[in-house]
Design a protein around this motif. Structure first.
Motif, PDB file in Angstrom:
ATOM      1  N   PHE A 203       6.801  62.265  26.680  1.00 57.77           N
ATOM      2  CA  PHE A 203       7.459  61.948  27.945  1.00 57.77           C
ATOM      3  C   PHE A 203       8.962  61.883  27.715  1.00 57.77           C
ATOM      4  O   PHE A 203       9.567  60.838  27.693  1.00 57.77           O
ATOM      5  CB  PHE A 203       6.930  60.626  28.511  1.00 57.77           C
ATOM      6  N   ASP A 206      10.404  64.109  33.220  1.00 58.60           N
ATOM      7  CA  ASP A 206       9.301  63.999  34.176  1.00 58.60           C
ATOM      8  C   ASP A 206       8.390  65.223  34.148  1.00 58.60           C
ATOM      9  O   ASP A 206       7.187  65.132  34.399  1.00 58.60           O
ATOM     10  CB  ASP A 206       9.855  63.802  35.596  1.00 58.60           C
ATOM     11  N   ARG A 230       9.898  62.517  42.277  1.00 57.14           N
ATOM     12  CA  ARG A 230       8.691  62.824  41.512  1.00 57.14           C
ATOM     13  C   ARG A 230       7.606  63.457  42.381  1.00 57.14           C
ATOM     14  O   ARG A 230       7.148  64.547  42.113  1.00 57.14           O
ATOM     15  CB  ARG A 230       8.152  61.555  40.842  1.00 57.14           C
ATOM     16  N   TRP A 232       4.572  62.922  42.380  1.00 54.84           N
ATOM     17  CA  TRP A 232       3.439  63.279  41.547  1.00 54.84           C
ATOM     18  C   TRP A 232       2.107  63.147  42.287  1.00 54.84           C
ATOM     19  O   TRP A 232       1.192  63.950  42.076  1.00 54.84           O
ATOM     20  CB  TRP A 232       3.409  62.380  40.302  1.00 54.84           C
ATOM     21  N   LEU A 288       8.718  54.653  31.939  1.00 52.06           N
ATOM     22  CA  LEU A 288       8.274  55.330  33.156  1.00 52.06           C
ATOM     23  C   LEU A 288       9.049  54.815  34.357  1.00 52.06           C
ATOM     24  O   LEU A 288       9.461  55.570  35.233  1.00 52.06           O
ATOM     25  CB  LEU A 288       6.773  55.104  33.358  1.00 52.06           C
ATOM     26  N   SER A 289       9.261  53.498  34.418  1.00 50.16           N
ATOM     27  CA  SER A 289      10.044  52.898  35.499  1.00 50.16           C
ATOM     28  C   SER A 289      10.432  51.484  35.101  1.00 50.16           C
ATOM     29  O   SER A 289       9.939  50.941  34.106  1.00 50.16           O
ATOM     30  CB  SER A 289       9.261  52.874  36.812  1.00 50.16           C
TER      31      SER A 289
END
Length: 341
Positions: A203, A206, A230, A232, A288-289
């Motif tokens: 990772f 993204d 994103r 996603w 990731l966040s």
């Protein structure tokens, strides 16, 4: 020059050597990472989060970078063993202000954790530091689904904690955005991807996640997977598996049914060790966040803005004090001690 804050990966959870003499104040130099600073100052590179959470200026804004020349407060080991003061001087039964939390979210809120959890103690301290502080009570309801409704919605209690704030700017119709006010963040929680150490999952951008299968337990937020940059989920760019428990996710990862588990650092590390998977699973390097943990109050509450002002003012004062750092350092040290004990 800007250096990225790099998180643990691979063998990073092995214990490091003893620290040099710990400096309570450290100036970031070229080439430093939170890993290298934690290893040099605390003696264990896996304890990078003690430094991250001990420095509120790293929380919010540009969380993944720290400029050379930044002065960091270092929670030296000697400071983490001091006896903590009473964290609840204003708590009393039948008080004017009542807050609700749950006792199953260590290290943040838990009746059996020292100070009843890091976030509980931060809320206590923020209310104590607030203008014209008033007595308050905390009630414990372990069924989180009851907190928003009926307890907060029907004003059975005044405020609740800790809660994540959805992406209200891009999704203002989210029920939580429509119905509740949010305090300033108490702390920011790092969300990581956990993957198999013998796998190919990475990772670095993204785009690396496109086409992958991620696991996050049912009932957990998913807004960070579907931000406007994103998409996603809305564009079916990934497969999201949502079993009942975090244990299910990590067992699915260990058996190759998913590519990664997306949870917060504390939960992921705890499950790695609890399930005996610390040699097979590790967090990937890039967060990731970053998700803030907040106090919330119903927009129906007639004194909602007053209560939030009082809390936010106290929190701002607290974050500029040594007390904030002491609380965070002590709870994180206890967490790492339990995990590795």
């Amino acid at each position: 020059m800007i250096r990225h804050l790099i998180l643990a990966a691979g063998t990073a959870f092995a214990m490091s050597g003893a620290a040099q003499a710990c400096q309570p104040s450290y100036t970031v130099k070229d080439g430093d990472t939170l890993f290298s600073i934690a290893e040099a100052q605390i003696g264990d590179l896996t304890k990078w989060s003690l430094i991250f959470y001990n420095n509120p200026d790293l929380q919010g804004g540009s969380l993944l970078e720290v400029p050379v020349g930044t002065v960091l407060d270092i929670p030296c080991p000697e400071g983490s063993v001091q006896k903590a003061p009473d964290p609840t001087p204003l708590q009393q039964a039948d008080a004017e202000l009542t807050l609700v939390t749950a006792s199953n979210y260590a290290p943040f809120t838990d009746w059996n954790w020292p100070g009843h959890g890091m976030v509980t103690e931060l809320v206590n301290a923020a209310l104590e530091e607030s203008p014209s502080p008033i007595p308050y009570a905390i009630v414990w309801e372990d069924n989180w689904s009851k907190h928003l409704s009926p307890m907060l919605d029907e004003k059975q209690v005044d405020m609740g904690f800790p809660w994540f704030r959805p992406d209200c700017e891009n999704n203002p119709q989210h029920s939580r955005c429509v119905n509740f006010h949010f305090s300033d963040p108490l702390v920011d929680l790092v969300i990581l991807l956990f993957a198999r150490t013998d796998g190919s999952m990475r990772f670095e951008a993204d785009s690396d996640v496109i086409g992958k299968t991620l696991c996050r337990p049912a009932g957990y937020f998913t807004h960070d997977l579907d931000t406007p940059d994103r998409n996603w989920l809305s564009q079916d760019l990934i497969t999201l598996v949502q079993p009942d428990t975090p244990d299910d996710c990590f067992n699915m990862l260990a058996t190759g049914q998913v590519d990664a588990v997306a949870v917060n650092e504390f939960l992921g590390v705890e499950k790695m060790f609890e399930l005996g998977l610390s040699e097979q699973i590790a967090p990937l390097q890039r967060p990731l966040s970053i998700q803030g943990m907040h106090v919330i109050i119903s927009k129906k509450h007639w004194r909602g803005t007053t209560h939030l002002y009082r809390l936010n003012a106290g929190l701002a004062t607290l974050k500029q004090s040594d007390r904030y750092n002491e609380i965070v350092s002590r709870h994180l040290a206890h967490f790492w001690s339990k995990v590795k004990g």
